[in-house]
Write a protein that holds these residues in place. Structure first.
Motif, mmCIF file in Angstrom:
data_model
loop_
_atom_site.group_PDB
_atom_site.id
_atom_site.type_symbol
_atom_site.label_atom_id
_atom_site.label_comp_id
_atom_site.label_asym_id
_atom_site.label_seq_id
_atom_site.Cartn_x
_atom_site.Cartn_y
_atom_site.Cartn_z
ATOM 1 N N SER A 41 0.699 -0.995 -0.075
ATOM 2 C CA SER A 41 0.267 0.078 -0.221
ATOM 3 C C SER A 41 1.103 1.514 0.046
ATOM 4 O O SER A 41 2.019 1.497 0.540
ATOM 5 N N THR A 42 0.320 2.545 -0.325
ATOM 6 C CA THR A 42 0.924 3.878 -0.255
ATOM 7 C C THR A 42 1.214 4.611 1.104
ATOM 8 O O THR A 42 2.300 4.396 0.731
ATOM 9 N N LYS A 63 -1.008 4.044 -5.618
ATOM 10 C CA LYS A 63 -0.721 2.297 -5.620
ATOM 11 C C LYS A 63 -0.119 2.105 -7.262
ATOM 12 O O LYS A 63 1.078 1.338 -7.576
#
Length: 225
Positions: A41-42, A63
């Motif tokens: 995940s970012t 992402k």
């Protein structure tokens, strides 16, 4: 008088940006290897890289954009490695006397490691890059490989590797890179051994070598020099 500007403390913005991107790439690759795609995940990437999520979003708004950028970087590294190899051979006066099959093998090895085996990026990242590929981007990379090989084979004037037709190069490059894509996506155990490389070399030789030499290889004979 105004004091002279200080130097040596702040790096150029472009250099700092590239360092930030590389740090984000490294963090994403580490998370992907440990937790898989579901764990990427970012927020995790930003935290692992030591940046705020806002900093990450300055470069990659999602992402998916991050993964595509990493895939593009990986493809660029493969093309650079292939270019360095072919250019070095073109600069050799004795290239026309070198083992033709070995020339092909080394080129295929570069493609195999870069597009499936994990040279420069980990296999899990390469696999995710293939899974999220944009067809036009992949087609562009394949065309670059095909065009560069055409130039190389014309320049070296190797008696065992005459310049191929456009159709032969099309079939060869699409077959090789398509095979590597499938091997990566399927997590093929063939990536851990020499059999896949050998098969791709045999394919390339059968398509590129003059018929009598390709037949000799199939019969276990040495190519005619």
């Amino acid at each position: 008088m105004p004091s002279a500007p200080k130097t040596g403390r702040r790096q150029p913005m472009q250099v700092r940006s590239q360092q930030t991107i590389q740090t984000l790439f490294k963090a994403a690759a580490q998370i992907l290897d440990k937790e898989g795609e579901a764990g990427l995940s970012t927020n995790k990437v930003a935290a692992a890289a030591g940046f705020s999520i806002g900093t990450l979003y300055q470069y990659f708004p999602s992402k998916e954009v991050l993964v595509r950028a990493m895939a593009a970087k990986g493809q660029g590294l493969v093309l650079e490695a292939l270019e360095a190899y072919l250019a070095a051979l073109e600069g050799r006066a004795d290239v026309a006397q070198m083992d033709a099959k070995e020339l092909l093998r080394q080129a295929i090895r570069i493609l195999l490691k870069g597009f499936a085996g994990g040279k420069g990026f980990t296999p899990s990242l390469i696999r995710l890059g293939w899974a999220s590929e944009q067809p036009q981007e992949t087609a562009s990379v394949v065309r670059q490989v095909s065009d560069r090989l055409a130039i190389f084979l014309e320049r070296i004037e190797h008696p065992q590797l005459p310049p191929p037709s456009a159709a032969v190069l099309f079939v060869l490059t699409r077959s090789v890179i398509g095979t590597l894509r499938s091997a990566s996506l399927e997590k093929s155990p063939l990536l851990g051994g020499a059999a896949l490389e050998d098969a791709l070399v045999q394919l390339a030789w059968a398509l590129l070598a003059p018929p009598h030499q390709a037949e000799g290889l199939a019969l276990g004979k040495r190519p005619i020099t």
